[in-house]
Design a protein around this motif. Structure first.
Motif, short mmCIF file in Angstrom:
data_model
loop_
_atom_site.label_atom_id
_atom_site.label_comp_id
_atom_site.label_asym_id
_atom_site.label_seq_id
_atom_site.Cartn_x
_atom_site.Cartn_y
_atom_site.Cartn_z
N PRO A 3 0.84 -1.21 0.00
CA PRO A 3 0.00 0.00 0.00
C PRO A 3 0.87 1.25 0.00
CG PRO A 3 0.02 -1.02 2.17
CD PRO A 3 0.73 -1.96 1.25
N THR A 4 0.29 2.31 -0.54
CA THR A 4 0.99 3.59 -0.56
C THR A 4 1.28 4.05 0.86
OG1 THR A 4 -0.13 4.18 -2.59
CG2 THR A 4 0.81 5.99 -1.32
N LEU A 5 2.48 4.56 1.06
CA LEU A 5 2.85 5.11 2.36
C LEU A 5 2.62 6.63 2.32
CD1 LEU A 5 6.17 3.17 2.99
CD2 LEU A 5 3.92 2.70 3.97
N HIS A 10 5.82 9.64 5.74
CA HIS A 10 7.02 8.88 5.40
C HIS A 10 8.20 9.83 5.23
CE1 HIS A 10 8.91 5.15 4.43
NE2 HIS A 10 9.45 5.65 3.34
N LEU A 15 7.80 12.15 10.87
CA LEU A 15 7.38 10.96 11.60
C LEU A 15 7.80 11.06 13.07
CD1 LEU A 15 5.98 8.23 11.21
CD2 LEU A 15 8.23 7.22 10.84
N LEU A 78 -3.92 11.52 14.14
CA LEU A 78 -3.79 10.23 14.83
C LEU A 78 -4.22 9.09 13.92
CD1 LEU A 78 -3.06 8.75 17.39
CD2 LEU A 78 -5.39 9.12 18.22
N PHE A 81 -1.64 8.54 11.31
CA PHE A 81 -0.48 7.87 11.89
C PHE A 81 -0.74 6.36 12.03
CE2 PHE A 81 2.16 6.44 15.47
CZ PHE A 81 3.40 6.93 15.10
N GLU A 82 -1.91 6.05 12.52
CA GLU A 82 -2.24 4.63 12.71
C GLU A 82 -2.32 3.90 11.38
OE1 GLU A 82 -5.71 5.11 15.09
OE2 GLU A 82 -4.59 5.11 16.99
N TYR A 84 -0.73 4.75 8.72
CA TYR A 84 0.65 4.65 8.22
C TYR A 84 1.36 3.44 8.84
CZ TYR A 84 5.61 5.74 7.65
OH TYR A 84 6.95 5.67 7.37
N VAL A 85 1.18 3.28 10.14
CA VAL A 85 1.81 2.15 10.82
C VAL A 85 1.29 0.83 10.25
CG1 VAL A 85 2.05 0.95 13.02
CG2 VAL A 85 2.21 3.44 12.96
N LEU A 88 2.79 0.29 6.81
CA LEU A 88 4.21 -0.09 6.93
C LEU A 88 4.38 -1.58 7.19
CD1 LEU A 88 6.57 2.17 9.01
CD2 LEU A 88 6.83 1.38 6.66
N SER A 90 2.99 -4.04 6.02
CA SER A 90 3.05 -4.81 4.78
C SER A 90 4.47 -4.89 4.23
CB SER A 90 2.18 -4.15 3.70
OG SER A 90 0.88 -3.93 4.18
N TYR A 91 5.25 -3.89 4.57
CA TYR A 91 6.62 -3.84 4.05
C TYR A 91 7.60 -4.58 4.97
CZ TYR A 91 5.15 -0.08 0.87
OH TYR A 91 4.53 0.66 -0.10
N HIS B 10 14.73 4.03 3.60
CA HIS B 10 13.54 4.83 3.89
C HIS B 10 13.02 5.47 2.61
CE1 HIS B 10 10.79 6.46 6.76
NE2 HIS B 10 10.97 7.68 6.30
N GLU B 12 9.92 4.45 -0.29
CA GLU B 12 8.83 3.50 -0.52
C GLU B 12 9.21 2.38 -1.49
OE1 GLU B 12 5.08 5.35 -0.99
OE2 GLU B 12 4.07 3.49 -1.55
N LEU B 15 12.22 0.17 -0.31
CA LEU B 15 11.81 -0.68 0.80
C LEU B 15 10.95 -1.83 0.31
CD1 LEU B 15 11.99 -0.94 3.88
CD2 LEU B 15 9.85 0.35 4.03
N ALA B 16 10.08 -1.57 -0.65
CA ALA B 16 9.24 -2.63 -1.22
C ALA B 16 10.11 -3.68 -1.89
CB ALA B 16 8.24 -2.04 -2.21
N SER B 19 11.84 -5.65 0.77
CA SER B 19 10.86 -6.49 1.44
C SER B 19 10.57 -7.75 0.63
CB SER B 19 9.57 -5.68 1.64
OG SER B 19 8.58 -6.48 2.24
N PHE B 81 18.42 -4.11 6.45
CA PHE B 81 16.96 -4.16 6.52
C PHE B 81 16.51 -4.40 7.96
CE2 PHE B 81 12.85 -6.36 6.23
CZ PHE B 81 12.15 -5.51 5.38
N LEU B 88 13.01 1.79 13.07
CA LEU B 88 11.64 2.27 12.86
C LEU B 88 10.78 2.09 14.10
CD1 LEU B 88 9.81 1.34 9.58
CD2 LEU B 88 10.12 3.58 10.60
N TYR B 91 10.10 4.83 16.34
CA TYR B 91 9.17 5.86 15.86
C TYR B 91 7.72 5.42 16.01
CZ TYR B 91 13.12 8.14 13.52
OH TYR B 91 14.30 8.78 13.24
N LEU B 92 7.52 4.12 16.10
CA LEU B 92 6.16 3.59 16.05
C LEU B 92 5.68 3.05 17.37
CD1 LEU B 92 6.43 1.54 12.76
CD2 LEU B 92 6.00 3.99 13.03
N HIS B 95 2.52 2.21 19.50
CA HIS B 95 1.55 1.15 19.15
C HIS B 95 2.24 -0.18 18.98
CE1 HIS B 95 -1.89 3.83 18.36
NE2 HIS B 95 -0.92 4.70 18.37
#
Lengths: 95, 95
Positions: A3-5, A10, A15, A78, A81-82, A84-85, A88, A90-91, B10, B12, B15-16, B19, B81, B88, B91-92, B95
């Motif tokens: 999916p697009t980030l 990004h 971030l 928010l 951000f969620e 995006y997480v 990510l 998927s990657y 970093h 898109e 990274l794809a 991945s 990787f 990362l 940063y995340l 969650h």
DNA sequence: ATAATTTGGTTTATAAAATAAACTTGTTTA
DNA sequence: TAAACAAGTTTATTTTATAAACCAAATTAT
């Protein structure tokens, strides 16, 4: 598959700013600058972008006589951000 | 607090690509193009960068009469990787 | 047979982005 | 009252991402 980030998120500095605000809900410019180790100019620009996108709100007040810029995350921010997480993952899901 | 995010990863598209290669260990250019939905030009450029950094190795062979570009991740690339994924998380981790 | 199309890319040009340097405005401090 | 500092903003530069244009060989259509 990939999916697009969200390009607004990004970005290393944006971030980091969002990451801070997710946990603190409110932070002053100098604090964000210190935590992210960004230059003031760079931070100013990135905060503008997040603000223009409605991801954060920026309040300009005073602390005594000194200007004080306070940033808060918005519900839109928010959510972004969620998402995006999630995207990510998927990657990264080889791990 | 916020470790530097390897600028080579970093991105898109890069990274794809990484991945994909982490899980497949080997992939042909057209397959990567299809999976990432990238244009050939963009993909070619990004593969070059990953290759120049030693993150992947690129083998140019033939499949019958047609040229065939095969990509594989290198140990250096895999390490980078994994470190990127770790970084990362800083940063995340709300969650 | 040869012209048009497709495959598998690479190179080059353009648009967008990140980043820092320079600047501004007001405030302390020497 | 001059120098240094704080808190940013604006502008300029560098980098990066991306697509458009291109190339060579092979395949398909006429």
């Amino acid at each position: 598959m990939f999916p697009t980030l969200d390009p607004l998120l990004h970005s290393e500095l944006r971030l980091a700013v969002m990451s801070l605000l997710v946990s603190t809900e409110e932070a002053e410019f100098p604090y964000i600058k210190e935590q992210t180790e960004a230059t003031a100019g760079n931070l100013s620009v990135q905060i503008d972008k997040l603000s223009a996108a409605g991801y954060i709100e920026v309040e300009k007040t005073f602390k005594g006589k000194k200007p004080c810029t306070i940033c808060r995350i918005t519900p839109t921010g928010l959510k972004a951000f969620e998402e995006y997480v999630e995207a990510l993952k998927s990657y990264l899901n080889a791990h």
